[in-house]
Design an enzyme around this catalytic site. Structure first.
Site, PDB file in Angstrom:
ATOM      1  N   GLY A  74       0.850  -1.197   0.000  1.00  0.00           N
ATOM      2  CA  GLY A  74       0.000   0.000   0.000  1.00  0.00           C
ATOM      3  C   GLY A  74       0.878   1.237   0.000  1.00  0.00           C
ATOM      4  CG  ASP A 125      -4.972   8.891   2.627  1.00  0.00           C
ATOM      5  OD1 ASP A 125      -4.617  10.007   2.209  1.00  0.00           O
ATOM      6  OD2 ASP A 125      -5.622   8.702   3.665  1.00  0.00           O
ATOM      7  CG  LEU A 126      -1.599   4.622   6.973  1.00  0.00           C
ATOM      8  CD1 LEU A 126      -2.378   5.270   8.097  1.00  0.00           C
ATOM      9  CD2 LEU A 126      -1.383   3.154   7.236  1.00  0.00           C
ATOM     10  CB  ALA A 127       2.061   4.906   2.629  1.00  0.00           C
ATOM     11  CB  VAL A 137      -1.977  -8.848  -2.799  1.00  0.00           C
ATOM     12  CG1 VAL A 137      -1.571  -7.463  -2.365  1.00  0.00           C
ATOM     13  CG2 VAL A 137      -3.414  -8.887  -3.258  1.00  0.00           C
ATOM     14  CG  ASP A 163      -5.099   1.616  19.551  1.00  0.00           C
ATOM     15  OD1 ASP A 163      -4.979   2.846  19.484  1.00  0.00           O
ATOM     16  OD2 ASP A 163      -6.125   1.051  19.983  1.00  0.00           O
ATOM     17  CG  HIS A 164      -3.170   6.490  15.872  1.00  0.00           C
ATOM     18  ND1 HIS A 164      -4.438   6.046  15.627  1.00  0.00           N
ATOM     19  CD2 HIS A 164      -3.271   7.828  16.066  1.00  0.00           C
ATOM     20  CE1 HIS A 164      -5.270   7.076  15.663  1.00  0.00           C
ATOM     21  NE2 HIS A 164      -4.593   8.178  15.929  1.00  0.00           N
ATOM     22  CE  LYS A 173      -3.605  10.013  19.510  1.00  0.00           C
ATOM     23  NZ  LYS A 173      -3.557  11.124  18.573  1.00  0.00           N
ATOM     24  CG  HIS A 213      -8.312   4.703  18.987  1.00  0.00           C
ATOM     25  ND1 HIS A 213      -7.213   3.973  18.596  1.00  0.00           N
ATOM     26  CD2 HIS A 213      -8.793   5.281  17.853  1.00  0.00           C
ATOM     27  CE1 HIS A 213      -7.047   4.117  17.278  1.00  0.00           C
ATOM     28  NE2 HIS A 213      -8.001   4.901  16.812  1.00  0.00           N
ATOM     29  CE  LYS A 272      -8.055  14.980  18.055  1.00  0.00           C
ATOM     30  NZ  LYS A 272      -8.382  13.762  17.335  1.00  0.00           N
TER      31      LYS A 272
HETATM   32  C1  BG6 Z   1      -8.500   6.841  13.624  1.00  0.00           C
HETATM   33  C2  BG6 Z   1      -9.908   6.814  13.136  1.00  0.00           C
HETATM   34  O1  BG6 Z   1      -8.136   5.598  14.155  1.00  0.00           O
HETATM   35  O2  BG6 Z   1      -8.359   7.834  14.625  1.00  0.00           O
HETATM   36  C3  BG6 Z   1     -10.350   8.183  12.651  1.00  0.00           C
HETATM   37  O3  BG6 Z   1     -10.037   5.870  12.089  1.00  0.00           O
HETATM   38  C4  BG6 Z   1     -10.075   9.228  13.691  1.00  0.00           C
HETATM   39  O4  BG6 Z   1     -11.728   8.160  12.307  1.00  0.00           O
HETATM   40  C5  BG6 Z   1      -8.643   9.140  14.192  1.00  0.00           C
HETATM   41  O5  BG6 Z   1     -10.323  10.497  13.131  1.00  0.00           O
HETATM   42  C6  BG6 Z   1      -8.401  10.097  15.338  1.00  0.00           C
HETATM   43  O6  BG6 Z   1      -7.045  10.083  15.654  1.00  0.00           O
HETATM   44  P1  BG6 Z   1      -6.315  11.332  16.263  1.00  0.00           P
HETATM   45  O7  BG6 Z   1      -4.920  10.885  16.463  1.00  0.00           O
HETATM   46  O8  BG6 Z   1      -6.463  12.433  15.258  1.00  0.00           O
HETATM   47  O9  BG6 Z   1      -7.027  11.663  17.538  1.00  0.00           O
END
Ligand code: BG6
Length: 479
Positions: free
Chosen positions: A12, A16-18, A86, A177-178, A182, A240, A343
């Site tokens: 990929g 976009d993600l990359a 793939v 899980d990003h 943080k 999350h 936010k």
């Molecule tokens: C992603 C979701 O995992 O996290 C998005 O797919 C969301 O929908 C995003 O906007 C929020 O992440 P952050 O780091 O901007 O708070």
């Protein structure tokens, strides 16, 4: 940090993600010297791009970071492109040969990072081929990185996990899980360790309720197609929010190692009180955004690639409980929504009257602020009361602590290169959280919601307030 070496194969790589997350993160690591001479990145995807064209797209993705064009060009020289289908075994052989060649050229120590930045339906196939076509090296590490979503329910997650585990042992799998990348969330176990009184107070004896809010002001933007298959329960709550609860509510780990931390987290999640279907509507509320008060913003149903009658939820709030001695009778109120006023990612801990036994003022709330602000605040009776609670929680000790914090992806990539799995999601944890989410999802699928039910720029449907009022509680973060 010390220089690391690896060949990254990004499935990929044209996506976009990359471009939005990975290349900027790799570039920051390059500037920090974590990546220097001994690495290369193979971008792979269906489109027939040349190396030169790929490099141009990489440089373009860095535009907002700085204006050191020379550094960017130098960085981009480590990037190579290989077009790929793939399902075609031959293409994996080509990848393998290119990786071996680049490993020689850059002395990358036979280390491989296989990064799945592709549609989830390909995760299994790709992992299988990496294994069967012999891409894995003998004398270096081989690590498989998986982006979310990891399944859409327990059944599909299990199936995916089976496919992956045929090709890679659990220790080589890094599920992202990003939120776990943080800084503030990574700090929670340390805050607890360094503030024994606060840690001791984290129990049903002294806590009235805990609230986790992941509010966003944006809508679905250009991700309508994906979002239609997801909804906020899958997109934010299952992963999350659950992981944040894990960090704040898990028992004290024996050591700060991946093994000990995952053990206590897994124990916590396995004590989730799974709802009965008839409890779902009392415990969980869903919503979908409409336009705003002035009729200016696009309602969810009018977004691109969204069905005109979509019943996908863009907001959810709920009450989660645990069958666990420490947390008996403590509600964890959670909510996440798109198009909220601001936010704001935060945890609010509301103490009860018994907390005075620990010298904590009655009516104290401790908030851990994740984003956009970092740090914490203490309120007593709704008033900022930092001073009299001085010894409750000291954090951060240094005011500049968050200033040069690494961005989530940067920090997670360092962990992957170092073989540190603390900040990744393990399969056992996912099983419990999916099991919990499935009941809600299934119940919701049986009923037609009255959508849209909240205006853009508001705090979500009223029922989310009622949910807490019924228990004599209220949301701490309110617009
Ligand atoms: C992603 C979701 O995992 O996290 C998005 O797919 C969301 O929908 C995003 O906007 C929020 O992440 P952050 O780091 O901007 O708070």
């Amino acid at each position: 940090a010390k220089e690391k070496s690896a060949i990254f194969i990004i499935f990929g790589g044209s996506g976009d993600l990359a471009h939005r997350k990975l290349y900027p993160a790799l570039y920051r690591l390059y500037k920090a010297g974590v990546l220097k001479d001994h690495f290369a990145v193979i971008g792979t995807a269906r489109r027939p791009w040349s190396d030169d064209y790929f490099r141009e797209t990489v440089v373009t993705s860095l535009e907002n970071l700085d204006d050191d064009k020379q550094k960017m060009e130098e960085f981009a020289k480590h990037f190579f492109y290989q077009s790929h289908n793939v399902n075609d075994s031959k293409h994996y052989i080509a990848l393998k040969e290119l990786a071996a060649k680049l490993d020689d050229q850059f002395s990358a120590g036979h280390n491989r990072v296989y990064y799945m930045a592709i549609a989830p339906r390909f995760f299994g196939t790709v992992a299988e081929h990496i294994n069967s076509e012999g891409l894995k090296t003998k004398n270096g590490f081989n690590r498989l990185v998986i982006e979310k979503p990891f399944g859409r329910d327990l059944a599909s997650a299990s199936e995916l996990n089976n496919d992956l585990s045929k090709a890679f042992p659990e220790e080589e799998i890094y599920r992202i899980d990003h939120y776990l990348g943080k800084k503030m969330i990574q700090e929670i176990p340390n805050i607890r360790l360094k503030n024994p009184k606060f840690d001791k107070a984290l129990s049903g004896k002294y806590v009235s309720n805990i609230q986790v809010t992941l509010g966003e002001s944006l809508g679905v933007e250009d991700r309508g197609g994906y979002y239609e298959t997801s909804g906020v329960l899958r997109d934010m709550v299952q992963n999350h929010i659950m992981q944040i609860i894990g960090s704040i509510a898990m028992d004290k780990p024996d050591e700060m190692t991946a093994e000990s931390i995952h053990k206590v987290k897994t124990d916590l999640f396995s004590s989730l009180k799974v709802l009965d279907p008839e409890e779902v509507n009392r415990a969980f509320v869903r919503g979908q955004y409409d336009t705003d008060r002035l009729g200016k913003q696009t309602a969810y149903r009018d977004e691109e690639n969204v069905d005109d009658n979509s019943n996908i939820e863009t907001y959810a709030a709920g009450k989660i409980e645990f069958d666990d001695e420490r947390w008996a009778n403590v509600p964890f109120y959670v909510r996440s929504g798109k198009r909220m006023p601001d936010k704001s990612s935060r945890i609010d801990i509301v103490f009860n009257d018994q907390a005075s036994k620990l010298g904590i003022n009655p009516n104290t709330t401790v908030s851990l602020l994740i984003e956009p602000e970092n740090g914490h605040s203490i309120l007593v009776n709704g008033i900022d009361y930092q001073d009299s609670n001085q010894d409750l929680i000291k954090f951060p000790e240094d005011k500049t602590y968050f200033d040069d914090a690494r961005e989530a992806y940067e920090s997670l990539i360092i962990d992957i290169l170092s073989g540190d799995r603390i900040h990744f999601t393990l399969w056992d944890e996912l099983q419990s959280t999916w099991k919990y989410i499935d009941v809600i999802r299934e119940q919701w699928d049986l009923e037609t919601p009255k959508f849209p039910n909240y205006l853009s720029g508001t705090m979500g449907p009223e029922a989310a307030d009622t949910l807490l009022e019924r228990d004599g509680n209220s949301w701490v973060w309110d617009d």
